[in-house]
Structure formats: structure tokens, C-alpha cells
Design a protein around this motif. Structure first.
Motif, PDB file in Angstrom:
ATOM      1  N   GLU A 286       0.830  -1.208   0.000  1.00 11.81           N
ATOM      2  CA  GLU A 286       0.000   0.000   0.000  1.00 11.81           C
ATOM      3  C   GLU A 286       0.864   1.259   0.000  1.00 11.81           C
ATOM      4  OE1 GLU A 286      -3.089  -0.044   2.857  1.00 11.81           O
ATOM      5  OE2 GLU A 286      -3.759   1.985   2.350  1.00 11.81           O
ATOM      6  N   GLU A 287       1.860   1.291   0.899  1.00 11.75           N
ATOM      7  CA  GLU A 287       2.729   2.465   1.021  1.00 11.75           C
ATOM      8  C   GLU A 287       3.591   2.666  -0.213  1.00 11.75           C
ATOM      9  OE1 GLU A 287       1.176   4.062   4.030  1.00 11.75           O
ATOM     10  OE2 GLU A 287       2.984   4.957   3.135  1.00 11.75           O
ATOM     11  N   CYS A 288       4.268   1.609  -0.639  1.00 11.05           N
ATOM     12  CA  CYS A 288       5.184   1.730  -1.777  1.00 11.05           C
ATOM     13  C   CYS A 288       4.434   1.999  -3.071  1.00 11.05           C
ATOM     14  CB  CYS A 288       6.037   0.471  -1.916  1.00 11.05           C
ATOM     15  SG  CYS A 288       7.342   0.391  -0.696  1.00 11.05           S
ATOM     16  N   GLY A 289       3.272   1.380  -3.233  1.00  9.99           N
ATOM     17  CA  GLY A 289       2.471   1.621  -4.432  1.00  9.99           C
ATOM     18  C   GLY A 289       2.032   3.071  -4.506  1.00  9.99           C
ATOM     19  N   ALA A 290       1.518   3.571  -3.372  1.00 11.60           N
ATOM     20  CA  ALA A 290       1.081   4.968  -3.328  1.00 11.60           C
ATOM     21  C   ALA A 290       2.245   5.900  -3.630  1.00 11.60           C
ATOM     22  CB  ALA A 290       0.497   5.295  -1.953  1.00 11.60           C
ATOM     23  N   GLU A 291       3.385   5.619  -3.006  1.00 10.71           N
ATOM     24  CA  GLU A 291       4.550   6.479  -3.192  1.00 10.71           C
ATOM     25  C   GLU A 291       5.055   6.436  -4.630  1.00 10.71           C
ATOM     26  OE1 GLU A 291       7.596   5.990  -0.250  1.00 10.71           O
ATOM     27  OE2 GLU A 291       9.006   7.168  -1.450  1.00 10.71           O
ATOM     28  N   ALA A 292       5.088   5.252  -5.226  1.00  7.10           N
ATOM     29  CA  ALA A 292       5.601   5.133  -6.590  1.00  7.10           C
ATOM     30  C   ALA A 292       4.728   5.917  -7.568  1.00  7.10           C
ATOM     31  CB  ALA A 292       5.671   3.666  -7.016  1.00  7.10           C
ATOM     32  N   LEU A 293       3.404   5.764  -7.430  1.00  9.77           N
ATOM     33  CA  LEU A 293       2.521   6.487  -8.347  1.00  9.77           C
ATOM     34  C   LEU A 293       2.622   7.988  -8.118  1.00  9.77           C
ATOM     35  CD1 LEU A 293       0.477   6.284 -10.631  1.00  9.77           C
ATOM     36  CD2 LEU A 293      -1.342   6.197  -8.923  1.00  9.77           C
ATOM     37  N   ALA A 294       2.674   8.399  -6.848  1.00 11.44           N
ATOM     38  CA  ALA A 294       2.807   9.830  -6.536  1.00 11.44           C
ATOM     39  C   ALA A 294       4.071  10.398  -7.172  1.00 11.44           C
ATOM     40  CB  ALA A 294       2.828  10.048  -5.029  1.00 11.44           C
TER      41      ALA A 294
ATOM     42  N   GLY B 244       8.506   1.795 -13.653  1.00 12.23           N
ATOM     43  CA  GLY B 244       9.415   0.744 -13.191  1.00 12.23           C
ATOM     44  C   GLY B 244      10.668   1.328 -12.551  1.00 12.23           C
ATOM     45  N   ASP B 245      11.264   2.324 -13.216  1.00 14.65           N
ATOM     46  CA  ASP B 245      12.464   2.970 -12.680  1.00 14.65           C
ATOM     47  C   ASP B 245      12.152   3.662 -11.358  1.00 14.65           C
ATOM     48  OD1 ASP B 245      14.374   4.027 -15.652  1.00 14.65           O
ATOM     49  OD2 ASP B 245      14.148   2.094 -14.632  1.00 14.65           O
ATOM     50  N   ILE B 246      10.993   4.294 -11.291  1.00 11.14           N
ATOM     51  CA  ILE B 246      10.601   4.972 -10.052  1.00 11.14           C
ATOM     52  C   ILE B 246      10.395   3.965  -8.933  1.00 11.14           C
ATOM     53  CG2 ILE B 246       8.691   6.178  -8.951  1.00 11.14           C
ATOM     54  CD1 ILE B 246       8.665   8.132 -11.043  1.00 11.14           C
ATOM     55  N   LEU B 247       9.781   2.838  -9.239  1.00 10.58           N
ATOM     56  CA  LEU B 247       9.574   1.814  -8.205  1.00 10.58           C
ATOM     57  C   LEU B 247      10.917   1.401  -7.611  1.00 10.58           C
ATOM     58  CD1 LEU B 247       7.811  -0.173  -6.635  1.00 10.58           C
ATOM     59  CD2 LEU B 247       8.042  -1.770  -8.553  1.00 10.58           C
ATOM     60  N   ILE B 248      11.918   1.277  -8.457  1.00  9.50           N
ATOM     61  CA  ILE B 248      13.247   0.889  -7.978  1.00  9.50           C
ATOM     62  C   ILE B 248      13.824   1.941  -7.054  1.00  9.50           C
ATOM     63  CG2 ILE B 248      15.591   0.389  -8.704  1.00  9.50           C
ATOM     64  CD1 ILE B 248      14.531  -1.454 -10.577  1.00  9.50           C
ATOM     65  N   ILE B 249      13.610   3.201  -7.368  1.00  3.44           N
ATOM     66  CA  ILE B 249      14.095   4.261  -6.489  1.00  3.44           C
ATOM     67  C   ILE B 249      13.339   4.242  -5.166  1.00  3.44           C
ATOM     68  CG2 ILE B 249      14.218   6.774  -6.216  1.00  3.44           C
ATOM     69  CD1 ILE B 249      15.005   6.890  -9.176  1.00  3.44           C
ATOM     70  N   VAL B 250      12.044   3.983  -5.202  1.00  2.00           N
ATOM     71  CA  VAL B 250      11.256   3.891  -3.954  1.00  2.00           C
ATOM     72  C   VAL B 250      11.792   2.742  -3.098  1.00  2.00           C
ATOM     73  CG1 VAL B 250       8.995   3.294  -3.012  1.00  2.00           C
ATOM     74  CG2 VAL B 250       9.159   4.930  -4.877  1.00  2.00           C
ATOM     75  N   LEU B 251      12.051   1.608  -3.721  1.00  3.79           N
ATOM     76  CA  LEU B 251      12.604   0.473  -2.968  1.00  3.79           C
ATOM     77  C   LEU B 251      13.969   0.829  -2.371  1.00  3.79           C
ATOM     78  CD1 LEU B 251      11.701  -2.559  -5.297  1.00  3.79           C
ATOM     79  CD2 LEU B 251      10.564  -1.858  -3.197  1.00  3.79           C
ATOM     80  N   SER B 252      14.781   1.523  -3.166  1.00  2.00           N
ATOM     81  CA  SER B 252      16.108   1.926  -2.681  1.00  2.00           C
ATOM     82  C   SER B 252      15.991   2.810  -1.449  1.00  2.00           C
ATOM     83  CB  SER B 252      16.871   2.722  -3.737  1.00  2.00           C
ATOM     84  OG  SER B 252      16.921   2.053  -4.957  1.00  2.00           O
ATOM     85  N   ALA B 253      15.085   3.770  -1.495  1.00  3.07           N
ATOM     86  CA  ALA B 253      14.941   4.712  -0.394  1.00  3.07           C
ATOM     87  C   ALA B 253      14.408   4.011   0.856  1.00  3.07           C
ATOM     88  CB  ALA B 253      14.024   5.864  -0.794  1.00  3.07           C
ATOM     89  N   HIS B 254      13.541   3.027   0.681  1.00  2.00           N
ATOM     90  CA  HIS B 254      12.979   2.323   1.834  1.00  2.00           C
ATOM     91  C   HIS B 254      13.928   1.282   2.409  1.00  2.00           C
ATOM     92  CE1 HIS B 254       8.610   3.471   2.140  1.00  2.00           C
ATOM     93  NE2 HIS B 254       8.979   4.092   1.035  1.00  2.00           N
TER      94      HIS B 254
END
Lengths: 147, 113
Positions: free
Chosen positions: A22-30, A108-118
Motif C-alpha cells: 500500500e505504502e510503496c504503491g502509493a509512493e511510486a505512483l505519486a 518501473g524505474d521509479i519503483l526501484i528508487i522507492v525500494l532503494s529509499a525504503h
């Protein structure tokens, strides 16, 4: 068919276990809507997207982000057959949503950055490499039924 | 990280020792980061500040296709920033850095044709 080594599968599932969808999905789309503002064109009916703060707090963005990342989870459950898993979604994105497939790569690239930050230190080079491959495969599958 | 995730980028460094943590990788990474530092200091005049590098990439290095390859490096750079900064790599910071790296890539691609 994509070939995944045992190590790659392990890296995917172990990272996924740590993801709050929920958190990562919301953050990635934002982040997609903030970093690449032209992508807002697909979300005219989402209400207030006027600033990063508005976008991050927007309940429709959060809900849709969660939906998108939940669907990503389906790919992870079906690593050996991602194309088939996304066949209907691909048609949908082409015929109904009219989304340029380039946007799948951006997300996809943004999701990777979100994962990196978390995950910070837990997201090492091998993790990054495997996940870049995964998002590439997902993007390709989503574009596959375009015509 | 870039060499790991995108092995095709190694083709530009056949003369390098590309094993993990090699002196050449460290040295070259530092050089690239230094150039980005210069770009940051001259953010309102990237074309001029990066003029030499722009020539180098266009006429000597010819990294191809220009925009695409530099995007790959930009992604790895941002991943490293996010890994180091965690939550501080906020959406606003992310947007600004992404915009900056795109501008740098555009300048470096200016003279390709």
C-alpha cells in the motif's frame, strides 16, 4: 520466456516480502506524477494534483498506487509466465486507457528508487540488477498486446 | 551498479578492469561525480560549463544512443542517492535531481549531430 536464476528468484521474493504494497504503491505512483508531471494526463478525474503535497495526500492516487503494485505482485507469483499474466491488462492499457508504453518504463524505474529509499543498504547491486530486469519484463509484457 | 544491472554498458570500457571495486571503476566513478559537481555549480549555464565534455561524448566516446545510455547511468546514480539518503530522497528532491540529470544528458548529447 524469461529465464530467472534461482538467485534472481530469491532476490525478488525476499525483497517483495519486505515491501508494504500500500505504502510503496502509493509512493511510486505519486512520484511518477510529481517527477514526470505530463503523466497526470491519465488521471484527469483524480482531483487535486496541483502540488507534490497534494499529490502525495490524494486518496485516489494512494488507492490507485496500491492497485498497481498489487498487480505487480501477480507478476512475482507468476515469474515464469508474466506475459500471459498481463495479457488482459496489456489490452486494457492499449484499448481503453491509451497509455504510451514508455510510461511503464518510467514507473518501473521509479519503483526501484522507492525500494532503494525504503530498503537502503538492503538494496544492493545484485538486488538492483534483478529488479531492473523484473520491471523491464513487466513493462514488456504490458506493452505486448499493443496494436 | 550500472555495470551490474545493465551489462551492455560494459562495452564502452573494454580497456578497464571491471571486477567489483576495481581501482579503475572507483577512479572513473569519482571523475564522473566530480563533473556532476561542476555541473551543479554551473547549473544556470550547463552548455558552457560542460562544453568540453559535450565535445568528448559526441566526437570521441560516441556513447550510443546518447540519451538512452545516459538515462541508464542517471538511474543508477539516483538509486545510490536513495540508498544513502533513504526517506530524505523525497519526491521533491527526486524530481529536481531527475530534471537536473536529464538536463546534463541533453547537453552532453548536444553535438552528436
Amino acid at each position: 520466456m524469461v529465464h530467472w536464476t534461482a538467485e534472481e528468484k530469491q532476490l525478488i521474493t525476499s525483497i517483495w516480502a519486505k515491501v508494504n504494497v500500500e505504502e510503496c504503491g502509493a509512493e511510486a505512483l505519486a512520484r511518477l506524477l510529481i517527477v514526470y508531471p505530463w503523466t497526470q494526463r491519465f488521471f484527469d478525474n483524480f482531483g487535486n494534483l496541483s502540488s507534490p503535497t497534494a499529490i502525495i495526500g490524494n486518496p485516489k492516487v494512494r488507492a490507485h498506487g496500491k492497485k498497481v503494485l498489487t498487480s505487480f505482485g501477480e507478476a512475482i507469483k507468476n515469474l515464469d509466465n508474466i506475459k500471459a499474466t498481463y495479457s488482459k491488462l496489456s489490452e486494457l492499457h492499449c484499448e481503453k486507457l491509451h497509455v504510451d508504453p514508455e510510461n511503464f518504463r518510467l514507473l518501473g524505474d521509479i519503483l526501484i528508487i522507492v525500494l532503494s529509499a525504503h530498503l537502503t543498504k538492503d538494496f544492493g547491486p545484485a538486488c538492483q540488477a534483478t529488479w531492473q530486469k523484473l520491471v523491464g519484463v513487466v513493462a514488456h509484457a504490458l506493452a505486448y498486446k499493443y496494436h | 551498479r550500472m555495470f551490474c544491472a545493465h551489462p551492455q554498458t560494459k562495452t564502452y570500457f573494454p580497456h578497464f578492469d571491471l571486477s567489483k571495486g576495481s581501482d579503475q571503476i572507483r577512479g572513473h566513478g569519482k571523475k564522473v561525480a566530480g563533473a556532476l559537481g561542476t555541473a551543479v555549480k554551473n547549473i544556470d549555464n550547463l552548455s558552457q560549463a560542460l562544453s568540453e565534455l559535450s565535445n568528448l561524448h559526441a566526437y570521441n566516446l560516441r556513447v550510443d544512443p546518447p540519451h538512452f545510455a545516459l538515462q541508464i547511468l542517471a538511474q543508477s546514480l539516483q538509486v545510490v542517492l536513495a540508498v544513502h539518503m533513504g526517506k530524505e530522497y523525497s519526491p521533491e528532491v527526486h524530481a529536481a535531481v531527475d530534471k537536473f540529470l536529464s538536463a546534463v544528458a541533453a547537453v552532453l548529447s548536444e553535438k552528436y549531430r
